[in-house]
Write a protein that holds these residues in place. Structure first.
Motif, PDB file in Angstrom:
ATOM      1  N   TRP A  24       1.472   5.094   0.929  1.00 52.17           N
ATOM      2  CA  TRP A  24       1.032   6.021   1.970  1.00 52.17           C
ATOM      3  C   TRP A  24       1.680   7.383   1.771  1.00 52.17           C
ATOM      4  CZ3 TRP A  24      -2.857   4.355   4.912  1.00 52.17           C
ATOM      5  CH2 TRP A  24      -3.015   2.972   5.118  1.00 52.17           C
ATOM      6  N   ARG A  25       1.135   8.344   2.473  1.00 55.98           N
ATOM      7  CA  ARG A  25       1.704   9.692   2.453  1.00 55.98           C
ATOM      8  C   ARG A  25       3.182   9.640   2.858  1.00 55.98           C
ATOM      9  NH1 ARG A  25      -0.878  15.022   5.505  1.00 55.98           N
ATOM     10  NH2 ARG A  25       0.828  16.475   5.038  1.00 55.98           N
ATOM     11  N   LYS A  78      -8.504  10.222  -0.092  1.00 58.53           N
ATOM     12  CA  LYS A  78      -9.573  10.083   0.906  1.00 58.53           C
ATOM     13  C   LYS A  78     -10.927  10.481   0.334  1.00 58.53           C
ATOM     14  CE  LYS A  78      -6.880  10.597   5.182  1.00 58.53           C
ATOM     15  NZ  LYS A  78      -6.651  11.430   6.393  1.00 58.53           N
ATOM     16  N   GLY A 102      -4.258   1.017  -1.769  1.00 54.20           N
ATOM     17  CA  GLY A 102      -4.052  -0.409  -1.621  1.00 54.20           C
ATOM     18  C   GLY A 102      -4.976  -1.200  -2.520  1.00 54.20           C
ATOM     19  N   ASP A 147      -8.798   5.802   4.485  1.00 55.46           N
ATOM     20  CA  ASP A 147      -7.535   5.814   5.230  1.00 55.46           C
ATOM     21  C   ASP A 147      -6.448   6.600   4.514  1.00 55.46           C
ATOM     22  OD1 ASP A 147      -6.946   4.141   3.131  1.00 55.46           O
ATOM     23  OD2 ASP A 147      -6.552   2.369   4.348  1.00 55.46           O
ATOM     24  N   GLY A 148      -6.702   6.994   3.261  1.00 58.46           N
ATOM     25  CA  GLY A 148      -5.720   7.796   2.530  1.00 58.46           C
ATOM     26  C   GLY A 148      -4.624   7.000   1.879  1.00 58.46           C
ATOM     27  N   GLY A 149      -4.641   5.669   2.036  1.00 58.99           N
ATOM     28  CA  GLY A 149      -3.634   4.823   1.417  1.00 58.99           C
ATOM     29  C   GLY A 149      -4.154   4.196   0.142  1.00 58.99           C
ATOM     30  N   GLU A 157      -3.063  12.880  -0.574  1.00 51.81           N
ATOM     31  CA  GLU A 157      -3.782  12.126   0.460  1.00 51.81           C
ATOM     32  C   GLU A 157      -5.233  12.592   0.551  1.00 51.81           C
ATOM     33  OE1 GLU A 157      -2.686  10.724   4.901  1.00 51.81           O
ATOM     34  OE2 GLU A 157      -3.000  12.885   4.688  1.00 51.81           O
ATOM     35  N   THR A 173       0.830  -1.204   0.000  1.00 52.65           N
ATOM     36  CA  THR A 173       0.000   0.000   0.000  1.00 52.65           C
ATOM     37  C   THR A 173       0.868   1.259   0.000  1.00 52.65           C
ATOM     38  OG1 THR A 173      -1.760  -1.144   1.181  1.00 52.65           O
ATOM     39  CG2 THR A 173      -1.789   1.243   1.266  1.00 52.65           C
TER      40      THR A 173
END
Length: 372
Positions: free
Chosen positions: A131-132, A171, A186, A182-184, A167, A129
Protein backbone atom coordinates in the motif's frame (compact mmCIF):
# COMPACT_ATOMS: atom_id res chain seq x y z
CA UNK A 1 -0.55 36.68 -27.15
CA UNK A 2 -2.08 37.39 -23.75
CA UNK A 3 -5.42 38.10 -25.35
CA UNK A 4 -5.23 34.85 -27.33
CA UNK A 5 -4.31 32.91 -24.21
CA UNK A 6 -7.16 34.43 -22.21
CA UNK A 7 -9.68 33.71 -24.96
CA UNK A 8 -8.60 30.08 -25.09
CA UNK A 9 -8.48 29.26 -21.37
CA UNK A 10 -4.71 29.51 -21.04
CA UNK A 11 -2.74 31.39 -18.42
CA UNK A 12 -2.08 34.84 -19.97
CA UNK A 13 1.71 34.80 -19.61
CA UNK A 14 2.39 36.51 -22.90
CA UNK A 15 4.90 33.76 -23.67
CA UNK A 16 4.35 31.34 -26.53
CA UNK A 17 5.19 28.04 -24.85
CA UNK A 18 4.42 24.53 -26.06
CA UNK A 19 0.90 24.57 -24.65
CA UNK A 20 0.13 27.86 -26.42
CA UNK A 21 1.67 26.65 -29.67
CA UNK A 22 -0.47 23.51 -29.47
CA UNK A 23 -3.57 25.70 -29.26
CA UNK A 24 -2.33 27.91 -32.08
CA UNK A 25 -1.79 24.86 -34.26
CA UNK A 26 -5.36 23.72 -33.63
CA UNK A 27 -6.52 27.17 -34.73
CA UNK A 28 -4.58 26.89 -37.99
CA UNK A 29 -1.50 28.93 -37.06
CA UNK A 30 1.72 27.04 -37.98
CA UNK A 31 3.59 27.96 -34.81
CA UNK A 32 5.75 25.17 -33.43
CA UNK A 33 7.40 25.35 -30.02
CA UNK A 34 9.53 22.41 -28.91
CA UNK A 35 9.83 21.67 -25.21
CA UNK A 36 12.39 18.99 -24.31
CA UNK A 37 10.77 16.03 -22.56
CA UNK A 38 11.98 12.75 -21.16
CA UNK A 39 10.04 9.51 -21.15
CA UNK A 40 10.65 6.62 -18.74
CA UNK A 41 10.87 3.34 -20.59
CA UNK A 42 10.18 2.72 -24.29
CA UNK A 43 7.87 5.16 -26.04
CA UNK A 44 5.24 3.39 -28.07
CA UNK A 45 1.62 2.53 -28.71
CA UNK A 46 -0.85 3.80 -26.10
CA UNK A 47 1.53 6.26 -24.44
CA UNK A 48 -0.05 9.44 -23.13
CA UNK A 49 2.56 12.04 -22.33
CA UNK A 50 3.93 15.50 -23.00
CA UNK A 51 6.78 13.64 -24.70
CA UNK A 52 4.27 12.44 -27.30
CA UNK A 53 3.12 16.05 -27.81
CA UNK A 54 6.72 17.10 -28.47
CA UNK A 55 7.10 14.20 -30.90
CA UNK A 56 3.93 15.13 -32.78
CA UNK A 57 4.78 18.85 -32.92
CA UNK A 58 8.24 17.99 -34.25
CA UNK A 59 6.82 15.55 -36.80
CA UNK A 60 4.27 18.10 -38.03
CA UNK A 61 6.84 20.90 -38.21
CA UNK A 62 9.83 19.06 -39.66
CA UNK A 63 8.35 16.08 -41.48
CA UNK A 64 4.94 17.12 -42.81
CA UNK A 65 5.31 14.58 -45.62
CA UNK A 66 5.04 11.82 -43.01
CA UNK A 67 2.81 13.43 -40.40
CA UNK A 68 -0.17 15.67 -41.07
CA UNK A 69 -2.40 14.50 -38.21
CA UNK A 70 -3.39 16.46 -35.13
CA UNK A 71 -1.50 16.89 -31.88
CA UNK A 72 -3.40 15.05 -29.21
CA UNK A 73 -0.90 13.78 -26.59
CA UNK A 74 -1.70 10.15 -27.54
CA UNK A 75 0.69 7.77 -29.30
CA UNK A 76 -1.64 6.05 -31.77
CA UNK A 77 -1.50 4.60 -35.25
CA UNK A 78 -0.52 7.86 -36.96
CA UNK A 79 2.32 8.54 -34.53
CA UNK A 80 3.51 4.96 -35.04
CA UNK A 81 3.31 5.37 -38.83
CA UNK A 82 5.46 8.51 -38.63
CA UNK A 83 8.03 6.75 -36.46
CA UNK A 84 8.20 3.82 -38.90
CA UNK A 85 8.78 6.19 -41.81
CA UNK A 86 11.45 8.05 -39.84
CA UNK A 87 13.15 4.79 -38.82
CA UNK A 88 13.17 3.58 -42.43
CA UNK A 89 14.83 6.82 -43.53
CA UNK A 90 17.57 6.28 -40.95
CA UNK A 91 18.13 2.59 -41.65
CA UNK A 92 16.67 1.54 -38.30
CA UNK A 93 14.37 -1.37 -37.55
CA UNK A 94 10.85 -0.26 -38.50
CA UNK A 95 9.19 -1.13 -35.19
CA UNK A 96 7.05 1.98 -34.81
CA UNK A 97 8.29 2.18 -31.24
CA UNK A 98 10.90 4.64 -30.06
CA UNK A 99 13.93 3.04 -28.47
CA UNK A 100 17.17 4.80 -27.56
CA UNK A 101 18.63 4.55 -31.08
CA UNK A 102 15.50 6.14 -32.59
CA UNK A 103 15.36 8.81 -29.88
CA UNK A 104 18.96 9.75 -30.62
CA UNK A 105 18.19 10.17 -34.33
CA UNK A 106 15.08 12.23 -33.52
CA UNK A 107 17.16 14.56 -31.34
CA UNK A 108 19.69 15.00 -34.13
CA UNK A 109 16.79 15.85 -36.45
CA UNK A 110 15.63 18.57 -34.05
CA UNK A 111 12.92 16.84 -32.02
CA UNK A 112 14.07 17.13 -28.39
CA UNK A 113 12.87 13.93 -26.73
CA UNK A 114 14.92 11.51 -24.66
CA UNK A 115 14.35 8.20 -22.95
CA UNK A 116 15.27 7.39 -19.37
CA UNK A 117 16.36 3.76 -19.02
CA UNK A 118 14.76 1.77 -16.20
CA UNK A 119 16.20 -1.55 -15.00
CA UNK A 120 14.19 -4.72 -15.49
CA UNK A 121 12.32 -5.76 -12.35
CA UNK A 122 13.58 -8.66 -10.30
CA UNK A 123 11.06 -11.40 -9.41
CA UNK A 124 8.35 -9.95 -7.19
CA UNK A 125 6.93 -12.11 -4.38
CA UNK A 126 4.94 -10.38 -1.65
CA UNK A 127 3.89 -11.57 1.79
CA UNK A 128 0.99 -9.11 1.90
CA UNK A 129 -0.58 -6.39 -0.23
CA UNK A 130 1.62 -3.34 -0.82
CA UNK A 131 0.00 0.00 0.00
CA UNK A 132 0.91 3.64 -0.24
CA UNK A 133 3.46 4.60 2.40
CA UNK A 134 5.64 1.50 1.99
CA UNK A 135 9.30 2.04 1.22
CA UNK A 136 11.31 -1.06 0.37
CA UNK A 137 12.76 -3.17 -2.43
CA UNK A 138 9.35 -4.70 -3.22
CA UNK A 139 8.05 -1.24 -4.10
CA UNK A 140 11.13 -0.61 -6.27
CA UNK A 141 10.50 -3.79 -8.28
CA UNK A 142 6.77 -2.99 -8.64
CA UNK A 143 7.65 0.48 -9.90
CA UNK A 144 10.04 -1.00 -12.45
CA UNK A 145 7.32 -3.41 -13.58
CA UNK A 146 4.86 -0.53 -13.98
CA UNK A 147 7.28 1.56 -16.02
CA UNK A 148 8.35 -1.40 -18.18
CA UNK A 149 4.90 -2.80 -18.96
CA UNK A 150 2.53 0.12 -18.37
CA UNK A 151 4.58 3.25 -19.17
CA UNK A 152 1.49 5.14 -20.33
CA UNK A 153 0.37 5.18 -16.69
CA UNK A 154 3.74 5.21 -14.91
CA UNK A 155 6.06 8.07 -15.76
CA UNK A 156 8.49 8.38 -12.88
CA UNK A 157 11.91 7.21 -11.79
CA UNK A 158 11.57 4.10 -9.56
CA UNK A 159 12.93 4.92 -6.11
CA UNK A 160 11.37 2.33 -3.77
CA UNK A 161 8.87 4.76 -2.24
CA UNK A 162 5.16 4.02 -2.64
CA UNK A 163 3.88 7.57 -2.98
CA UNK A 164 1.10 9.40 -4.79
CA UNK A 165 2.51 8.83 -8.29
CA UNK A 166 2.93 5.10 -7.74
CA UNK A 167 -0.55 4.79 -6.28
CA UNK A 168 -2.04 6.74 -9.20
CA UNK A 169 -0.24 4.47 -11.67
CA UNK A 170 -1.45 1.33 -9.90
CA UNK A 171 -5.03 2.60 -9.90
CA UNK A 172 -4.84 3.51 -13.59
CA UNK A 173 -3.53 0.05 -14.48
CA UNK A 174 -6.20 -1.58 -12.36
CA UNK A 175 -8.99 0.43 -14.00
CA UNK A 176 -7.69 -0.34 -17.48
CA UNK A 177 -7.68 -4.07 -16.73
CA UNK A 178 -10.95 -4.54 -14.89
CA UNK A 179 -9.50 -4.68 -11.38
CA UNK A 180 -11.07 -2.71 -8.55
CA UNK A 181 -8.84 0.39 -8.32
CA UNK A 182 -7.90 0.31 -4.65
CA UNK A 183 -4.30 1.34 -5.36
CA UNK A 184 -2.83 -1.67 -3.57
CA UNK A 185 -0.60 -4.29 -5.15
CA UNK A 186 -2.05 -7.65 -4.16
CA UNK A 187 -3.00 -11.02 -5.73
CA UNK A 188 -4.97 -9.66 -8.70
CA UNK A 189 -2.40 -7.03 -9.61
CA UNK A 190 0.53 -9.46 -9.36
CA UNK A 191 -1.47 -11.87 -11.53
CA UNK A 192 -1.82 -9.07 -14.09
CA UNK A 193 1.95 -8.58 -13.97
CA UNK A 194 2.44 -12.30 -14.71
CA UNK A 195 0.10 -12.11 -17.70
CA UNK A 196 2.30 -9.30 -19.02
CA UNK A 197 5.55 -11.23 -18.64
CA UNK A 198 6.65 -10.00 -15.20
CA UNK A 199 7.39 -12.73 -12.67
CA UNK A 200 5.27 -11.81 -9.67
CA UNK A 201 2.98 -13.36 -7.10
CA UNK A 202 2.10 -13.72 -3.45
CA UNK A 203 4.15 -15.96 -1.16
CA UNK A 204 2.55 -19.22 -0.06
CA UNK A 205 3.03 -19.46 3.70
CA UNK A 206 4.13 -23.06 4.31
CA UNK A 207 5.19 -25.35 7.14
CA UNK A 208 6.77 -28.77 6.79
CA UNK A 209 7.39 -31.44 9.44
CA UNK A 210 10.26 -32.82 7.35
CA UNK A 211 13.27 -31.41 5.56
CA UNK A 212 12.94 -30.59 1.86
CA UNK A 213 15.05 -32.69 -0.43
CA UNK A 214 15.12 -34.41 -3.81
CA UNK A 215 11.78 -35.72 -4.95
CA UNK A 216 9.57 -33.68 -2.61
CA UNK A 217 6.73 -32.02 -4.45
CA UNK A 218 4.46 -29.78 -2.38
CA UNK A 219 3.54 -26.21 -1.46
CA UNK A 220 6.53 -25.89 0.89
CA UNK A 221 8.87 -26.42 -2.07
CA UNK A 222 6.92 -23.75 -3.98
CA UNK A 223 7.49 -21.31 -1.11
CA UNK A 224 11.17 -22.25 -1.05
CA UNK A 225 11.47 -21.64 -4.79
CA UNK A 226 9.66 -18.32 -4.53
CA UNK A 227 12.23 -17.27 -1.96
CA UNK A 228 15.09 -18.45 -4.16
CA UNK A 229 13.69 -16.51 -7.12
CA UNK A 230 13.33 -13.35 -5.08
CA UNK A 231 16.59 -13.35 -3.13
CA UNK A 232 18.93 -15.63 -5.14
CA UNK A 233 17.65 -15.42 -8.77
CA UNK A 234 21.09 -16.03 -10.29
CA UNK A 235 21.35 -19.35 -8.47
CA UNK A 236 17.82 -20.50 -9.31
CA UNK A 237 16.89 -19.36 -12.85
CA UNK A 238 13.56 -21.20 -12.90
CA UNK A 239 9.93 -20.42 -12.26
CA UNK A 240 8.56 -22.04 -9.08
CA UNK A 241 6.82 -25.34 -9.82
CA UNK A 242 6.78 -27.09 -6.44
CA UNK A 243 9.18 -29.86 -7.46
CA UNK A 244 12.52 -30.30 -5.67
CA UNK A 245 15.13 -31.26 -8.25
CA UNK A 246 18.76 -30.57 -9.10
CA UNK A 247 18.22 -26.86 -9.84
CA UNK A 248 16.42 -26.30 -6.55
CA UNK A 249 19.27 -28.09 -4.77
CA UNK A 250 21.79 -25.77 -6.43
CA UNK A 251 19.76 -22.76 -5.27
CA UNK A 252 19.62 -24.10 -1.71
CA UNK A 253 23.39 -24.60 -1.68
CA UNK A 254 23.81 -20.97 -2.72
CA UNK A 255 21.65 -19.93 0.25
CA UNK A 256 23.64 -22.11 2.61
CA UNK A 257 26.93 -20.76 1.31
CA UNK A 258 25.64 -17.20 1.75
CA UNK A 259 24.77 -17.85 5.41
CA UNK A 260 27.82 -19.97 6.21
CA UNK A 261 25.82 -23.18 6.66
CA UNK A 262 26.95 -26.65 5.56
CA UNK A 263 26.22 -26.88 1.83
CA UNK A 264 24.05 -29.96 2.02
CA UNK A 265 21.52 -28.93 -0.61
CA UNK A 266 18.52 -29.92 1.50
CA UNK A 267 16.42 -27.54 3.57
CA UNK A 268 16.40 -28.37 7.25
CA UNK A 269 15.35 -26.16 10.15
CA UNK A 270 18.61 -24.15 10.17
CA UNK A 271 18.34 -23.28 6.46
CA UNK A 272 14.63 -22.49 6.73
CA UNK A 273 15.29 -20.19 9.69
CA UNK A 274 17.77 -18.18 7.64
CA UNK A 275 15.37 -17.94 4.71
CA UNK A 276 12.63 -16.79 7.07
CA UNK A 277 14.93 -14.03 8.35
CA UNK A 278 14.89 -12.67 4.77
CA UNK A 279 11.10 -12.74 4.66
CA UNK A 280 10.37 -16.16 3.14
CA UNK A 281 7.40 -17.61 5.10
CA UNK A 282 8.79 -21.16 5.28
CA UNK A 283 8.95 -23.13 8.53
CA UNK A 284 10.67 -26.51 8.90
CA UNK A 285 10.26 -28.50 12.10
CA UNK A 286 13.31 -29.47 14.16
CA UNK A 287 14.88 -32.86 13.41
CA UNK A 288 13.82 -35.80 15.59
CA UNK A 289 15.38 -36.28 19.02
CA UNK A 290 16.63 -39.66 17.83
CA UNK A 291 19.29 -37.81 15.86
CA UNK A 292 21.30 -37.68 19.12
CA UNK A 293 21.19 -41.45 19.46
CA UNK A 294 24.15 -43.58 18.34
CA UNK A 295 23.04 -46.12 15.75
CA UNK A 296 24.45 -49.61 15.41
CA UNK A 297 25.62 -50.90 12.05
CA UNK A 298 24.50 -52.90 10.34
CA UNK A 299 20.73 -52.57 10.59
CA UNK A 300 18.83 -54.67 8.10
CA UNK A 301 15.64 -56.43 7.16
CA UNK A 302 13.61 -58.23 9.85
CA UNK A 303 15.28 -56.43 12.76
CA UNK A 304 12.85 -54.87 15.20
CA UNK A 305 14.13 -52.53 17.91
CA UNK A 306 14.53 -48.91 19.04
CA UNK A 307 17.58 -48.41 16.79
CA UNK A 308 15.48 -49.23 13.73
CA UNK A 309 12.81 -46.80 14.95
CA UNK A 310 15.46 -44.08 15.35
CA UNK A 311 16.85 -44.75 11.86
CA UNK A 312 13.37 -44.64 10.33
CA UNK A 313 12.58 -41.31 11.97
CA UNK A 314 15.90 -39.79 10.88
CA UNK A 315 15.50 -40.93 7.28
CA UNK A 316 11.85 -39.87 7.27
CA UNK A 317 12.88 -36.35 8.30
CA UNK A 318 15.73 -35.90 5.80
CA UNK A 319 14.40 -38.01 2.90
CA UNK A 320 10.60 -37.84 3.02
CA UNK A 321 10.15 -38.55 -0.70
CA UNK A 322 12.21 -41.75 -0.48
CA UNK A 323 10.61 -43.11 2.71
CA UNK A 324 6.81 -43.37 2.23
CA UNK A 325 6.39 -45.54 5.34
CA UNK A 326 5.33 -44.84 8.91
CA UNK A 327 8.16 -45.44 11.40
CA UNK A 328 7.26 -48.47 13.55
CA UNK A 329 10.60 -49.94 14.64
CA UNK A 330 10.38 -52.84 12.20
CA UNK A 331 12.87 -53.13 9.33
CA UNK A 332 10.50 -54.65 6.80
CA UNK A 333 10.07 -54.55 3.05
CA UNK A 334 9.11 -50.87 3.08
CA UNK A 335 12.14 -49.88 5.13
CA UNK A 336 14.45 -51.80 2.81
CA UNK A 337 12.91 -50.25 -0.29
CA UNK A 338 13.24 -46.80 1.26
CA UNK A 339 16.87 -47.43 2.13
CA UNK A 340 17.61 -48.50 -1.44
CA UNK A 341 16.09 -45.24 -2.72
CA UNK A 342 18.21 -43.24 -0.26
CA UNK A 343 21.35 -45.14 -1.26
CA UNK A 344 20.64 -44.53 -4.94
CA UNK A 345 20.25 -40.83 -4.18
CA UNK A 346 23.57 -40.89 -2.31
CA UNK A 347 25.12 -42.78 -5.24
CA UNK A 348 26.39 -45.70 -3.18
CA UNK A 349 25.86 -49.46 -3.35
CA UNK A 350 22.09 -50.02 -2.86
CA UNK A 351 22.27 -52.88 -0.38
CA UNK A 352 19.03 -51.96 1.36
CA UNK A 353 20.79 -52.18 4.75
CA UNK A 354 22.10 -49.44 7.01
CA UNK A 355 25.80 -50.25 6.90
CA UNK A 356 28.97 -48.29 7.65
CA UNK A 357 29.27 -47.00 4.06
CA UNK A 358 25.72 -45.66 4.20
CA UNK A 359 26.23 -44.11 7.65
CA UNK A 360 29.47 -42.41 6.57
CA UNK A 361 27.85 -41.12 3.39
CA UNK A 362 24.90 -39.72 5.34
CA UNK A 363 27.37 -37.84 7.57
CA UNK A 364 29.17 -36.57 4.49
CA UNK A 365 25.81 -35.55 3.04
CA UNK A 366 25.27 -33.28 6.04
CA UNK A 367 23.21 -35.39 8.44
CA UNK A 368 24.87 -35.21 11.89
CA UNK A 369 24.14 -38.79 13.03
CA UNK A 370 26.44 -40.97 15.11
CA UNK A 371 27.05 -44.66 14.44
CA UNK A 372 29.23 -47.51 15.57
Amino acid sequence: VKQFQSENGLYPSGVVNQETSYTLLRKGFPVYVFTPHSYYGTLGWGARSDTVTTLQIGAKALFPQWYSAGIDWLYGSKSAAFVKAFQKSKGLSESGTIDEATAQQLRQAGIPISLVAVADPKPIYLRSTLWRGAWNDDVLQVQRALVKKFPQYAQFQPDGGFGAKTEAAVKAVQRANGIYPDGGVGPKTTELFRKNGIEAGMFNSAKSTTALNHGVWNSAVTTLQQGLRKYFPESFPCWPDGGFGAKTEAGVKAVQKHFGLPETGFVDKATADQLRSLGVPLTISAPPEELNQTLNTPLGQWQWNSRVMALQKILKYYFPAQTPYTPDGGYGVGSKAGMIKVQNLLQINPTGAFDQETAAKLQEYGIPLSYK
